[in-house]
Design a protein around this motif. Structure first.
Motif, PDB file in Angstrom:
ATOM      1  N   GLY A   1      -6.817  11.737   2.983  1.00  0.00           N
ATOM      2  CA  GLY A   1      -8.073  10.684   2.447  1.00  0.00           C
ATOM      3  C   GLY A   1      -7.523   9.379   2.699  1.00  0.00           C
ATOM      4  O   GLY A   1      -7.772   8.207   3.062  1.00  0.00           O
ATOM      5  N   ILE A   2      -6.176   9.691   2.417  1.00  0.00           N
ATOM      6  CA  ILE A   2      -4.701   7.886   2.626  1.00  0.00           C
ATOM      7  C   ILE A   2      -5.303   7.065   4.465  1.00  0.00           C
ATOM      8  O   ILE A   2      -5.331   6.317   4.198  1.00  0.00           O
ATOM      9  CB  ILE A   2      -3.984   7.622   2.265  1.00  0.00           C
TER      10      ILE A   2
ATOM     11  N   TRP B   1       0.533   4.401  -2.729  1.00  0.00           N
ATOM     12  CA  TRP B   1       0.388   5.267  -2.709  1.00  0.00           C
ATOM     13  C   TRP B   1       1.580   6.505  -2.672  1.00  0.00           C
ATOM     14  O   TRP B   1       1.518   7.305  -3.566  1.00  0.00           O
ATOM     15  CB  TRP B   1      -0.265   6.210  -1.155  1.00  0.00           C
TER      16      TRP B   1
ATOM     17  N   LEU C   1      -9.218   0.157   6.332  1.00  0.00           N
ATOM     18  CA  LEU C   1      -8.949  -1.056   6.449  1.00  0.00           C
ATOM     19  C   LEU C   1      -8.779  -2.161   7.487  1.00  0.00           C
ATOM     20  O   LEU C   1      -8.662  -2.939   7.406  1.00  0.00           O
ATOM     21  CB  LEU C   1      -7.490  -0.680   4.778  1.00  0.00           C
TER      22      LEU C   1
ATOM     23  N   ARG D   1       0.581  -1.345   0.220  1.00  0.00           N
ATOM     24  CA  ARG D   1       0.148   0.263  -0.121  1.00  0.00           C
ATOM     25  C   ARG D   1       0.910   1.101  -0.130  1.00  0.00           C
ATOM     26  O   ARG D   1       0.503   2.463  -0.587  1.00  0.00           O
ATOM     27  CB  ARG D   1      -0.937   0.291   0.879  1.00  0.00           C
TER      28      ARG D   1
ATOM     29  N   TRP E   1      -7.501   7.997   6.294  1.00  0.00           N
ATOM     30  CA  TRP E   1      -9.064   7.834   6.295  1.00  0.00           C
ATOM     31  C   TRP E   1      -8.951   6.282   5.866  1.00  0.00           C
ATOM     32  O   TRP E   1      -9.866   5.070   6.755  1.00  0.00           O
ATOM     33  CB  TRP E   1      -9.918   8.698   5.965  1.00  0.00           C
ATOM     34  N   THR E   2      -8.369   5.861   4.491  1.00  0.00           N
ATOM     35  CA  THR E   2      -8.172   4.721   4.440  1.00  0.00           C
ATOM     36  C   THR E   2      -7.422   4.186   4.559  1.00  0.00           C
ATOM     37  O   THR E   2      -8.242   2.725   5.279  1.00  0.00           O
ATOM     38  CB  THR E   2      -7.771   4.897   2.962  1.00  0.00           C
TER      39      THR E   2
ATOM     40  N   SER F   1      -4.263  16.512   0.757  1.00  0.00           N
ATOM     41  CA  SER F   1      -6.076  16.460   0.875  1.00  0.00           C
ATOM     42  C   SER F   1      -5.536  15.058   0.629  1.00  0.00           C
ATOM     43  O   SER F   1      -6.543  14.303   1.326  1.00  0.00           O
ATOM     44  CB  SER F   1      -6.371  17.191   0.044  1.00  0.00           C
ATOM     45  N   PHE F   2      -4.509  14.049  -0.128  1.00  0.00           N
ATOM     46  CA  PHE F   2      -4.366  13.081  -0.664  1.00  0.00           C
ATOM     47  C   PHE F   2      -4.107  12.581   0.711  1.00  0.00           C
ATOM     48  O   PHE F   2      -4.665  11.105   0.936  1.00  0.00           O
ATOM     49  CB  PHE F   2      -3.671  13.466  -1.990  1.00  0.00           C
ATOM     50  N   CYS F   3      -2.959  12.771   1.244  1.00  0.00           N
ATOM     51  CA  CYS F   3      -3.005  11.851   2.254  1.00  0.00           C
ATOM     52  C   CYS F   3      -4.470  11.821   3.303  1.00  0.00           C
ATOM     53  O   CYS F   3      -3.876  10.994   4.395  1.00  0.00           O
ATOM     54  CB  CYS F   3      -1.232  12.724   2.972  1.00  0.00           C
TER      55      CYS F   3
END
Lengths: 116, 206
Positions: free
Chosen positions: B63-64, B34, B71, B30, B66-67, B59-61
């Motif tokens: 979301g990551i 990413w 998971l 993962r 949160w992901t 903001s991508f981070c």
């Protein structure tokens, strides 16, 4: 395999499936999907993980090539054959039930495999 | 090093730190996935001016992060499910979530038995019976229960947590309590080797 169809079709999922179905043979990486489906990463990646777990989406690593200018290999996502079938079915149903209120339509013809 | 590359490296570290939350078997993959997305974000010419790309990466981070939470939550749920399945089929090492509950339940059953027995002795004593009389009645019951437990251990293909011999000794030494404890903890209810119809609870055919 009835569990596969039990994926609930939400707005973001619908957008992702539309993007991936536009060209089922195309390989999409995460940021590409985020941009075209206009989804934040926090929505996209859990969704992809779920689809992958259900066998609807396939993930594969990009083979290392010379022309990537030092870019690390990406992970590409693609719909599986089963995923294409399910996605077409779900999108067709969403389209057919879109003009009428969903609840009334769903009562007449529930999605196959849905728990309703 | 250009400022873009530097922020890209910082975002990479951030992703690495976030990925530590993931289960070990998927962590490295993962993290690679990413981190490989970061160049695409920093080279995205459709985001202008360029400092917005940095915002986009962070903001991508988010979301990551949160992901990874999602998971790892689903991974925990899956491992709990498999542990429960192992416990039901009698794996020795599987740790059931309800072990303490089972032990307490066994103790409570034993306490109830003891209280009832003492009450019976006290009641009969007020009627003038010697205290040895109820014991004479109860003793065969206790022996029968013990024999039942020992027979169960002997017949079982597998018992949980301890060796069969350890459970036999526990049953013999702690006569009623040991048997109760064996039945509530060490006993494997369903025979793992016996094929059940399509995974449903055995014995209930609908």
């Amino acid at each position: 395999m009835c569990r596969l169809v039990a994926v609930k079709l939400t707005g973001p999922l619908e957008r992702v499936l539309r993007v991936m179905l536009a060209d089922p043979s195309a390989l999409h990486y995460g940021y590409d999907l985020m941009k075209t489906a206009k989804l934040p990463s926090g929505t996209l990646y859990p969704m992809l993980a779920r689809l992958q777990q259900d066998g609807l989406v396939n993930a594969e690593w990009e083979a290392p090539r010379q022309d990537t200018a030092g870019r690390p290999p990406r992970k590409y996502y693609q719909l599986t054959a089963e995923g294409c079938r399910v996605a077409r079915l779900e999108l067709a149903q969403a389209a057919s039930s879109a003009p009428a209120p969903r609840a009334g339509h769903g009562a007449v013809r529930p999605a196959p495999g849905s728990t309703r | 090093m250009s400022p873009g590359r530097r922020t890209q490296r910082i975002a990479g570290w951030l992703i690495q730190a976030i990925c530590r939350r993931l289960p070990a078997d998927v962590r490295a993959e993962r993290c690679r996935e990413w981190t490989a997305e970061l160049p695409a974000i920093f080279d995205d010419q459709s985001i202008r001016p360029s400092f917005l790309r940095t915002l986009r990466a962070f903001s991508f981070c988010v979301g990551i992060s949160w992901t990874t939470r999602q998971l790892s939550k689903s991974a925990r749920a899956a491992s709990r499910r498999s542990r429960n399945a192992q416990w039901r089929t009698g794996a020795m090492r599987a740790r059931p979530p309800e072990l303490a509950v089972r032990a307490v339940r066994g103790l409570l059953i034993w306490l109830v038995v003891v209280v009832v027995l003492l009450g019976l002795i006290a009641l009969l004593r007020t009627r003038g019976f010697p205290p040895s009389l109820p014991v004479l009645f109860v003793l065969p019951l206790a022996v029968g229960f013990d024999v039942f437990c020992l027979a169960d251990i002997a017949r079982a293909e597998q018992v949980r947590y301890l060796h069969k011999w350890a459970w036999v000794i526990i049953c013999l030494v702690q006569a009623p309590l040991g048997g109760i404890m064996y039945l509530s903890i060490g006993h494997i209810g369903r025979h793992p080797s016996r094929p059940t119809s399509s995974g449903g609870p055995s014995g209930t055919i609908r």
